[in-house]
Design a protein around this motif. Structure first.
Motif: not given
Length: 163
Positions: A1-7
């Motif tokens: 989920m954190i990578q999604d937010i970064n994206y």
């Protein structure tokens, strides 16, 4: 989920740059502004929901770095219409994925699922792409960018399954 937010935040930043840079044609300029406003609103809500001030401390995975680098390349080296093409796989895939997930309210992805289950992302893209991508070489380039970004989506999700 954190990578999604970064994206989400990084692509929002690129859309901001595109919305400021692209002045003509007017319909492409408006597209970039509208996509930026939509992404910005969603990014702000997502950061707030997860009590984050930003993404500067998030280290992107190699798959995410490649994905974002390919966006950057489309933004810097191609005509603006091809940046719109680069956005399309995510827009189409998120709707499909949200409708495939069987998550309940107790899962971190439930809110994402709920927020992305409805809509018609093609409405934002179809007329614009049909208008500007008319020659065989333009269509071929657009298809290559679309496929590359869809592969980036695949690689990102696959990398999420690895330890």
């Amino acid at each position: 989920m954190i990578q999604d937010i970064n994206y989400l935040v990084k692509v929002t930043d690129m859309l901001k740059e595109m919305s400021e840079k692209v002045k003509a044609p007017k319909d492409i300029s408006n597209f970039m502004k509208n996509r930026y406003e939509s992404y910005q609103k969603y990014a702000e809500a997502t950061l707030k929901q997860f009590n984050l001030n930003g993404v500067s401390n998030i280290k992107a995975t190699p798959a995410m770095e490649k994905y974002l680098a390919d966006y950057k390349e489309a933004m810097e080296k191609e005509e603006p219409i091809y940046f719109a093409v680069a956005l399309l796989p995510c827009a189409r895939l998120w709707l499909w994925l949200a409708n495939q997930l069987k998550e309940t309210c107790c899962n971190a992805y439930y809110t994402w699922k709920k927020d992305n289950m409805y809509g018609h992302p093609e409405d934002h893209y179809k007329a614009l792409l049909d208008k500007y991508l008319t020659k065989p070489e333009q269509i071929e380039k657009a298809n290559n960018i679309f496929r590359r970004q869809m592969k980036n989506e695949h690689d990102f999700f696959e990398s999420s399954l690895q330890e």
